[in-house]
Design a protein around this motif. Structure first.
Motif, mmCIF file in Angstrom:
data_model
loop_
_atom_site.group_PDB
_atom_site.id
_atom_site.type_symbol
_atom_site.label_atom_id
_atom_site.label_comp_id
_atom_site.label_asym_id
_atom_site.label_seq_id
_atom_site.Cartn_x
_atom_site.Cartn_y
_atom_site.Cartn_z
ATOM 1 N N ALA A 12 0.832 -1.201 0.000
ATOM 2 C CA ALA A 12 0.000 0.000 0.000
ATOM 3 C C ALA A 12 0.868 1.253 0.000
ATOM 4 N N ALA A 13 1.986 1.217 0.744
ATOM 5 C CA ALA A 13 2.888 2.373 0.769
ATOM 6 C C ALA A 13 3.430 2.642 -0.628
ATOM 7 N N GLY A 14 3.789 1.560 -1.346
ATOM 8 C CA GLY A 14 4.273 1.714 -2.707
ATOM 9 C C GLY A 14 3.209 2.313 -3.613
ATOM 10 N N LEU A 15 1.978 1.813 -3.495
ATOM 11 C CA LEU A 15 0.888 2.326 -4.345
ATOM 12 C C LEU A 15 0.602 3.792 -4.023
ATOM 13 N N ALA A 16 0.657 4.138 -2.719
ATOM 14 C CA ALA A 16 0.424 5.533 -2.332
ATOM 15 C C ALA A 16 1.498 6.430 -2.931
ATOM 16 N N LEU A 17 2.742 5.961 -2.882
ATOM 17 C CA LEU A 17 3.841 6.750 -3.451
ATOM 18 C C LEU A 17 3.655 6.898 -4.962
ATOM 19 N N LEU A 18 3.177 5.826 -5.600
ATOM 20 C CA LEU A 18 2.950 5.880 -7.051
ATOM 21 C C LEU A 18 1.906 6.949 -7.380
ATOM 22 N N LEU A 19 0.799 6.960 -6.614
ATOM 23 C CA LEU A 19 -0.254 7.949 -6.863
ATOM 24 C C LEU A 19 0.246 9.357 -6.572
ATOM 25 N N ALA A 20 0.990 9.505 -5.452
ATOM 26 C CA ALA A 20 1.447 10.829 -5.054
ATOM 27 C C ALA A 20 2.492 11.381 -6.006
ATOM 28 N N SER A 21 3.261 10.481 -6.647
ATOM 29 C CA SER A 21 4.354 10.955 -7.494
ATOM 30 C C SER A 21 3.834 11.570 -8.785
ATOM 31 N N GLY A 22 2.559 11.358 -9.095
ATOM 32 C CA GLY A 22 1.965 12.012 -10.261
ATOM 33 C C GLY A 22 2.441 11.459 -11.584
ATOM 34 N N GLN A 23 3.259 10.399 -11.578
ATOM 35 C CA GLN A 23 3.682 9.849 -12.867
ATOM 36 C C GLN A 23 2.618 8.864 -13.337
ATOM 37 N N PRO A 24 2.543 8.646 -14.665
ATOM 38 C CA PRO A 24 1.538 7.717 -15.172
ATOM 39 C C PRO A 24 1.686 6.350 -14.519
ATOM 40 N N ALA A 25 0.595 5.823 -13.984
ATOM 41 C CA ALA A 25 0.664 4.580 -13.217
ATOM 42 C C ALA A 25 0.766 3.353 -14.118
ATOM 43 N N ARG A 26 0.177 3.461 -15.317
ATOM 44 C CA ARG A 26 0.062 2.279 -16.167
ATOM 45 C C ARG A 26 1.413 1.617 -16.493
ATOM 46 N N PRO A 27 2.442 2.388 -16.962
ATOM 47 C CA PRO A 27 3.703 1.717 -17.300
ATOM 48 C C PRO A 27 4.343 1.028 -16.098
ATOM 49 N N VAL A 28 4.237 1.652 -14.926
ATOM 50 C CA VAL A 28 4.840 1.051 -13.725
ATOM 51 C C VAL A 28 4.130 -0.253 -13.386
ATOM 52 N N LEU A 29 2.789 -0.212 -13.419
ATOM 53 C CA LEU A 29 2.032 -1.423 -13.090
ATOM 54 C C LEU A 29 2.256 -2.510 -14.134
ATOM 55 N N LYS A 30 2.466 -2.086 -15.385
ATOM 56 C CA LYS A 30 2.753 -3.067 -16.449
ATOM 57 C C LYS A 30 4.046 -3.810 -16.165
ATOM 58 N N ARG A 31 5.059 -3.062 -15.697
ATOM 59 C CA ARG A 31 6.340 -3.707 -15.386
ATOM 60 C C ARG A 31 6.170 -4.680 -14.230
ATOM 61 N N MET A 32 5.370 -4.280 -13.237
ATOM 62 C CA MET A 32 5.105 -5.186 -12.119
ATOM 63 C C MET A 32 4.434 -6.465 -12.621
ATOM 64 N N ALA A 33 3.457 -6.294 -13.517
ATOM 65 C CA ALA A 33 2.738 -7.460 -14.033
ATOM 66 C C ALA A 33 3.683 -8.359 -14.827
ATOM 67 N N ALA A 34 4.640 -7.733 -15.541
ATOM 68 C CA ALA A 34 5.593 -8.531 -16.320
ATOM 69 C C ALA A 34 6.423 -9.401 -15.391
ATOM 70 N N MET A 35 6.819 -8.814 -14.243
ATOM 71 C CA MET A 35 7.587 -9.605 -13.282
ATOM 72 C C MET A 35 6.738 -10.744 -12.720
ATOM 73 N N ASP A 36 5.448 -10.446 -12.458
ATOM 74 C CA ASP A 36 4.560 -11.495 -11.948
ATOM 75 C C ASP A 36 4.467 -12.653 -12.940
ATOM 76 N N GLY A 37 4.480 -12.315 -14.232
ATOM 77 C CA GLY A 37 4.423 -13.350 -15.254
ATOM 78 C C GLY A 37 5.592 -14.313 -15.129
ATOM 79 N N PHE A 38 6.781 -13.754 -14.799
ATOM 80 C CA PHE A 38 7.974 -14.590 -14.642
ATOM 81 C C PHE A 38 7.811 -15.635 -13.557
ATOM 82 N N ILE A 39 7.193 -15.221 -12.424
ATOM 83 C CA ILE A 39 7.204 -16.100 -11.254
ATOM 84 C C ILE A 39 5.924 -16.906 -11.137
ATOM 85 N N LEU A 40 5.007 -16.690 -12.095
ATOM 86 C CA LEU A 40 3.698 -17.316 -11.992
ATOM 87 C C LEU A 40 3.794 -18.840 -11.834
#
Lengths: 261, 206
Positions: A53-81
């Motif tokens: 949650a702290a990471g997500l809050a920082l993502l929202l507060a940082s004002g940068q587009p969330a989609r590319p960051v979350l996409k990278r997270m999802a890509a990592m999840d794909g690796f370990i699935l």
């Protein structure tokens, strides 16, 4: 092939976002190290949830587009699935449900969820704190934090030439296309790509000789001076205190809710 | 084959970090002033090569080329691959932070072993034999890496045994691909610029 290393960080608008963009690079690196060390040892879902949650809050507060960051997270999840999917079935313990005759255990589900939360919380913090730095600044920050100069030099050289060699690679691929090469699943494709890699290495070696000569002309003695203006500001102290509070809260939640070893 | 944060036990993480620190120190010691640019530019080219995707039927895999990296860089492969993994972790989110030591060890130690074993043989060999050593280096490094990854998982928990086996078998096509690519690259380098393999020990030609 989208290449991200060359993209400079654009300062986002907004008071909080601007503040986040100005956080000291050294603090970003040190904080993420401490965060990863603490979070990787957490077992309680309350603590792991707070970390994410702290990471997500920082993502929202940082004002940068969330989609590319979350996409990278999802890509990592794909690796370990595959690993996470296997775990419930291979961990002995209380049966939770069965699938095609294989029993999934509660303990296995728990471990898989633990790894998933840990990995995502850390990767999110990595992408937000040091991940938004320019690669050269990352090198300087590591140097300022006491990483050996030789290793910092190697990192700076690597970062400097990745984009150069990437465009050289694209030129050579284009030349191959001009000679009607198209990649397939066959031996010819692999041998051609092998020649391409070999040629890239030969050219890289020759380029490095020219680079060395040019640098010697300019008095290179093995040390790259780190020219930067990293200044610790009062805001950084505030961030450091806030981050320390977050880590303390994580540990407290772990102690309160944690399962024993 | 990046392992993520949270999967490994603390003893495995610490051992990986300590061994990697040792390997990096050895590698940096060989990186004299004359060799800094060569190490950096070659490290960058291996980074770029790892972005090359090869189609395997409907799917695709990216090249790792740690075997070839070890054949050319020797011990310097350790810091070079560490730098590549740091950049991938920080900017792409691949792998993790506490696992950097283990991940570097898994990929760099096989590279260095292949370099130590095969580099002198390639320096003396003709094109056919060089291709064979290149193929063995390419496939061998991937095989060892999967064994190391499997080991790191199994030492962290018995429940990982099936996942560890899966890692090995899933990488057999990768071994074949890396064998062919490394063999072709070695043959080309032997023809065009043999000094890349000719320098004594694990040194880069200055």
């Amino acid at each position: 092939m989208v290449f991200v290393l060359a993209e400079p960080a654009v300062a986002p608008p907004g008071f909080l976002a601007a503040g986040i963009a100005r956080i000291d690079p050294r603090f970003r690196v040190a904080a993420v190290l401490a965060f990863a060390l603490v979070v990787s040892q957490l077992d309680s879902f309350a603590a792991l949830g707070l970390a994410l949650a702290a990471g997500l809050a920082l993502l929202l507060a940082s004002g940068q587009p969330a989609r590319p960051v979350l996409k990278r997270m999802a890509a990592m999840d794909g690796f370990i699935l595959f690993m996470l999917v296997l775990l419930p079935f291979t961990t002995p313990g209380t049966p939770l449900f069965t699938l095609w005759g294989f029993g999934a255990s509660r303990e296995g589900m728990r471990d898989a969820l633990d790894i998933l939360l840990t990995a995502n919380a850390v990767v999110l913090m990595v992408l937000l704190l040091p991940g938004t730095l320019e690669p050269v600044t990352l090198g300087h920050a590591l140097g300022r934090l006491g990483v050996p100069a030789a290793l910092v030099n190697l990192l700076l050289f690597t970062v400097r030439y990745i984009t150069v060699l990437e465009s050289e690679y694209q030129r050579m691929r284009q030349a191959m296309r001009a000679r009607a090469f198209s990649a397939r699943t066959n031996l010819h494709t692999l041998v051609s790509l092998g020649y391409l890699v070999g040629m890239m290495l030969v050219r890289a070696q020759e380029r490095s000789e020219r680079v060395l000569q040019a640098m010697k002309c300019r008095g290179f003695t093995g040390a790259l001076p780190l020219i930067d203006t990293m200044r610790w500001r009062r805001a950084d102290t505030a961030w450091a205190l806030g981050f320390a509070a977050l880590l303390a809260a994580l540990v407290a939640l772990e102690v309160a809710h944690g399962v024993g070893p | 084959m990046h392992i993520v944060d949270g999967a490994l036990s603390a003893p495995v993480l610490v051992s990986g970090a300590v061994l990697t620190a040792g390997g990096i120190t050895l590698g940096l010691r060989q990186m004299t002033l004359e060799r800094i640019p060569a190490a950096g530019v070659l490290s960058a080219s291996f980074f770029v090569a790892s972005l090359i995707h090869v189609a395997v039927g409907p799917s695709s895999v990216h090249l790792i080329l740690n075997g070839l990296c070890g054949l050319i860089l020797g011990w310097t492969a350790f810091p070079a691959l560490f730098v590549a993994l740091v950049l991938q972790a920080v900017f792409f989110g691949f792998g993790g932070i506490t696992v950097l030591g283990v991940n570097t060890l898994n990929i760099a130690l096989p590279a260095v072993l292949m370099g130590l074993a095969l580099r002198p043989l390639i320096a003396r060999a003709g094109p056919r034999l060089a291709a064979l050593w290149g193929a063995i280096g390419g496939a061998g490094a991937i095989a060892l890496t999967t064994v190391f990854v499997a080991g790191a998982l199994v030492f962290s928990g018995e429940a990982f045994v099936p996942a560890a086996k899966l890692v090995f078998f899933a990488h057999i096509p990768v071994m074949a691909i890396e064998a062919v690519i490394s063999a072709a690259a070695v043959v080309l380098i032997k023809r065009v610029k043999p000094d890349l393999f000719a320098a004594p020990s694990a040194a880069l030609p200055a």
